[in-house]
Motif scaffolding. Sequence first.
Motif, PDB file in Angstrom:
ATOM      1  N   HIS A 147       0.666  -1.190  -0.048  1.00 59.02           N
ATOM      2  CA  HIS A 147       0.074  -0.005   0.019  1.00 59.02           C
ATOM      3  C   HIS A 147       0.900   1.101   0.116  1.00 59.02           C
ATOM      4  O   HIS A 147       0.351   2.330  -0.519  1.00 59.02           O
ATOM      5  CB  HIS A 147      -0.891   0.115   1.216  1.00 59.02           C
ATOM      6  CG  HIS A 147      -2.107  -0.607   1.054  1.00 59.02           C
ATOM      7  ND1 HIS A 147      -2.147  -2.163   1.371  1.00 59.02           N
ATOM      8  CD2 HIS A 147      -3.521  -0.366   0.764  1.00 59.02           C
ATOM      9  CE1 HIS A 147      -3.302  -2.596   0.937  1.00 59.02           C
ATOM     10  NE2 HIS A 147      -4.138  -1.462   0.723  1.00 59.02           N
ATOM     11  N   SER A 148       1.832   1.057   0.734  1.00 58.19           N
ATOM     12  CA  SER A 148       3.097   2.570   0.759  1.00 58.19           C
ATOM     13  C   SER A 148       3.584   2.869  -0.356  1.00 58.19           C
ATOM     14  O   SER A 148       4.003   3.970  -0.565  1.00 58.19           O
ATOM     15  CB  SER A 148       3.628   2.059   2.058  1.00 58.19           C
ATOM     16  OG  SER A 148       4.671   1.068   1.369  1.00 58.19           O
ATOM     17  N   GLU A 149       3.397   1.991  -1.589  1.00 56.74           N
ATOM     18  CA  GLU A 149       3.994   2.258  -2.731  1.00 56.74           C
ATOM     19  C   GLU A 149       3.085   2.460  -3.560  1.00 56.74           C
ATOM     20  O   GLU A 149       3.317   2.816  -5.006  1.00 56.74           O
ATOM     21  CB  GLU A 149       4.980   1.078  -3.292  1.00 56.74           C
ATOM     22  CG  GLU A 149       6.048   0.808  -2.155  1.00 56.74           C
ATOM     23  CD  GLU A 149       7.107  -0.406  -2.652  1.00 56.74           C
ATOM     24  OE1 GLU A 149       6.667  -1.143  -3.702  1.00 56.74           O
ATOM     25  OE2 GLU A 149       7.847  -0.701  -1.867  1.00 56.74           O
ATOM     26  N   ARG A 150       1.517   2.918  -3.631  1.00 55.49           N
ATOM     27  CA  ARG A 150       0.734   2.983  -4.545  1.00 55.49           C
ATOM     28  C   ARG A 150       0.530   4.685  -4.630  1.00 55.49           C
ATOM     29  O   ARG A 150      -0.642   5.129  -4.419  1.00 55.49           O
ATOM     30  CB  ARG A 150      -0.731   2.363  -3.987  1.00 55.49           C
ATOM     31  CG  ARG A 150      -0.448   0.924  -4.164  1.00 55.49           C
ATOM     32  CD  ARG A 150      -1.892   0.183  -3.581  1.00 55.49           C
ATOM     33  NE  ARG A 150      -1.304  -1.220  -3.402  1.00 55.49           N
ATOM     34  CZ  ARG A 150      -2.318  -1.944  -3.014  1.00 55.49           C
ATOM     35  NH1 ARG A 150      -3.433  -1.656  -2.604  1.00 55.49           N
ATOM     36  NH2 ARG A 150      -2.252  -3.453  -2.973  1.00 55.49           N
ATOM     37  N   ASP A 151       1.517   5.199  -4.830  1.00 57.43           N
ATOM     38  CA  ASP A 151       1.415   6.578  -4.912  1.00 57.43           C
ATOM     39  C   ASP A 151       0.410   7.063  -5.889  1.00 57.43           C
ATOM     40  O   ASP A 151      -0.397   8.100  -5.873  1.00 57.43           O
ATOM     41  CB  ASP A 151       2.816   7.415  -4.873  1.00 57.43           C
ATOM     42  CG  ASP A 151       3.538   7.244  -3.821  1.00 57.43           C
ATOM     43  OD1 ASP A 151       3.067   7.028  -2.600  1.00 57.43           O
ATOM     44  OD2 ASP A 151       4.875   7.387  -3.855  1.00 57.43           O
ATOM     45  N   GLU A 152       0.240   6.726  -6.912  1.00 57.82           N
ATOM     46  CA  GLU A 152      -0.291   7.141  -8.160  1.00 57.82           C
ATOM     47  C   GLU A 152      -1.758   6.830  -8.019  1.00 57.82           C
ATOM     48  O   GLU A 152      -2.631   7.758  -8.271  1.00 57.82           O
ATOM     49  CB  GLU A 152       0.020   6.539  -9.559  1.00 57.82           C
ATOM     50  CG  GLU A 152      -0.654   7.072 -10.649  1.00 57.82           C
ATOM     51  CD  GLU A 152      -0.161   6.383 -11.950  1.00 57.82           C
ATOM     52  OE1 GLU A 152      -0.774   6.881 -12.909  1.00 57.82           O
ATOM     53  OE2 GLU A 152       0.599   5.443 -12.104  1.00 57.82           O
ATOM     54  N   VAL A 153      -2.145   5.654  -7.421  1.00 57.93           N
ATOM     55  CA  VAL A 153      -3.361   5.509  -6.741  1.00 57.93           C
ATOM     56  C   VAL A 153      -4.105   6.809  -5.915  1.00 57.93           C
ATOM     57  O   VAL A 153      -5.003   7.377  -6.077  1.00 57.93           O
ATOM     58  CB  VAL A 153      -3.717   4.065  -6.218  1.00 57.93           C
ATOM     59  CG1 VAL A 153      -5.187   3.984  -5.857  1.00 57.93           C
ATOM     60  CG2 VAL A 153      -3.382   3.127  -7.355  1.00 57.93           C
ATOM     61  N   LYS A 154      -3.272   6.795  -4.915  1.00 54.23           N
ATOM     62  CA  LYS A 154      -3.504   7.908  -3.839  1.00 54.23           C
ATOM     63  C   LYS A 154      -3.775   9.283  -4.705  1.00 54.23           C
ATOM     64  O   LYS A 154      -4.654  10.008  -4.145  1.00 54.23           O
ATOM     65  CB  LYS A 154      -2.405   8.129  -2.853  1.00 54.23           C
ATOM     66  CG  LYS A 154      -2.794   8.954  -1.735  1.00 54.23           C
ATOM     67  CD  LYS A 154      -2.207   8.610  -0.332  1.00 54.23           C
ATOM     68  CE  LYS A 154      -2.457   9.765   0.387  1.00 54.23           C
ATOM     69  NZ  LYS A 154      -3.710   9.735   1.100  1.00 54.23           N
ATOM     70  N   ARG A 155      -2.726   9.539  -5.414  1.00 53.13           N
ATOM     71  CA  ARG A 155      -2.920  10.787  -6.162  1.00 53.13           C
ATOM     72  C   ARG A 155      -4.213  10.940  -6.923  1.00 53.13           C
ATOM     73  O   ARG A 155      -5.139  11.894  -6.862  1.00 53.13           O
ATOM     74  CB  ARG A 155      -1.748  10.822  -7.287  1.00 53.13           C
ATOM     75  CG  ARG A 155      -1.955  12.352  -7.957  1.00 53.13           C
ATOM     76  CD  ARG A 155      -0.788  12.345  -8.999  1.00 53.13           C
ATOM     77  NE  ARG A 155      -0.676  11.247  -9.864  1.00 53.13           N
ATOM     78  CZ  ARG A 155      -1.576  11.240 -10.853  1.00 53.13           C
ATOM     79  NH1 ARG A 155      -2.217  12.135 -11.373  1.00 53.13           N
ATOM     80  NH2 ARG A 155      -1.338  10.257 -11.667  1.00 53.13           N
ATOM     81  N   VAL A 156      -4.697   9.754  -7.490  1.00 52.86           N
ATOM     82  CA  VAL A 156      -5.963  10.047  -8.274  1.00 52.86           C
ATOM     83  C   VAL A 156      -7.325   9.830  -7.417  1.00 52.86           C
ATOM     84  O   VAL A 156      -8.209  10.449  -7.938  1.00 52.86           O
ATOM     85  CB  VAL A 156      -5.876   9.212  -9.503  1.00 52.86           C
ATOM     86  CG1 VAL A 156      -4.762   9.429 -10.386  1.00 52.86           C
ATOM     87  CG2 VAL A 156      -5.874   7.697  -9.094  1.00 52.86           C
ATOM     88  N   SER A 157      -7.037   9.088  -6.327  1.00 51.84           N
ATOM     89  CA  SER A 157      -8.268   8.579  -5.794  1.00 51.84           C
ATOM     90  C   SER A 157      -8.392   9.126  -4.280  1.00 51.84           C
ATOM     91  O   SER A 157      -9.374   8.835  -3.612  1.00 51.84           O
ATOM     92  CB  SER A 157      -8.591   7.242  -5.922  1.00 51.84           C
ATOM     93  OG  SER A 157      -7.679   6.485  -5.127  1.00 51.84           O
ATOM     94  N   GLY A 158      -7.153   9.675  -3.753  1.00 49.15           N
ATOM     95  CA  GLY A 158      -7.175   9.797  -2.488  1.00 49.15           C
ATOM     96  C   GLY A 158      -6.938   8.872  -1.492  1.00 49.15           C
ATOM     97  O   GLY A 158      -7.002   9.168  -0.209  1.00 49.15           O
ATOM     98  N   GLN A 159      -6.988   7.547  -1.878  1.00 52.59           N
ATOM     99  CA  GLN A 159      -6.742   6.484  -0.885  1.00 52.59           C
ATOM    100  C   GLN A 159      -5.697   5.439  -1.972  1.00 52.59           C
ATOM    101  O   GLN A 159      -5.408   5.743  -2.887  1.00 52.59           O
ATOM    102  CB  GLN A 159      -8.067   5.844  -0.817  1.00 52.59           C
ATOM    103  CG  GLN A 159      -9.110   5.616  -1.630  1.00 52.59           C
ATOM    104  CD  GLN A 159      -8.910   4.305  -2.514  1.00 52.59           C
ATOM    105  OE1 GLN A 159      -8.991   3.353  -1.620  1.00 52.59           O
ATOM    106  NE2 GLN A 159      -8.673   4.381  -3.700  1.00 52.59           N
ATOM    107  N   ARG A 160      -5.471   4.303  -1.097  1.00 54.05           N
ATOM    108  CA  ARG A 160      -4.599   3.232  -1.868  1.00 54.05           C
ATOM    109  C   ARG A 160      -4.939   2.060  -1.937  1.00 54.05           C
ATOM    110  O   ARG A 160      -4.371   1.291  -2.480  1.00 54.05           O
ATOM    111  CB  ARG A 160      -3.025   3.247  -1.026  1.00 54.05           C
ATOM    112  CG  ARG A 160      -2.389   4.609  -0.763  1.00 54.05           C
ATOM    113  CD  ARG A 160      -1.119   4.283   0.209  1.00 54.05           C
ATOM    114  NE  ARG A 160      -0.620   5.715   0.558  1.00 54.05           N
ATOM    115  CZ  ARG A 160       0.281   6.270  -0.094  1.00 54.05           C
ATOM    116  NH1 ARG A 160       0.899   5.696  -1.264  1.00 54.05           N
ATOM    117  NH2 ARG A 160       0.935   7.496   0.156  1.00 54.05           N
TER     118      ARG A 160
END
Length: 79
Positions: A37-50
Motif C-alpha cells: 500500500h505504501s508504494e501506491r502513490d499514483e492511486v492515492k494521487r488520483v483517488s485519495g486512497q491506496r
Amino acid sequence: MGRTLYQLDGCPYCEKVADRLDELGVDYDSIWVEPLHSERDEVKRVSGQRAVPVLVDEDRGVTMAESDRILEFAERSYA
C-alpha cells in the motif's frame, strides 16, 4: 478513451471488476499497482486512497473505488 482501471495482480475484487468491464465491451487501460500500500502513490494521487480497484472515467468525470460501487456504476453507464 478516457477510462483507467487501477488493479493489483491476483486481487479477486480487481478481477471481478475487470471481468465485468470486459463482458460489457468497455475499453479501458489497466495500471497494475504495487503490492505494498505504501508504494501506491499514483492511486492515492488520483483517488485519495491506496486501495484497489479504482476506476477513473475521464469522459464522465468519475473516480471511484470499491468493487461493488464500480460494478453498479458500470451497469448503469455501460450496459
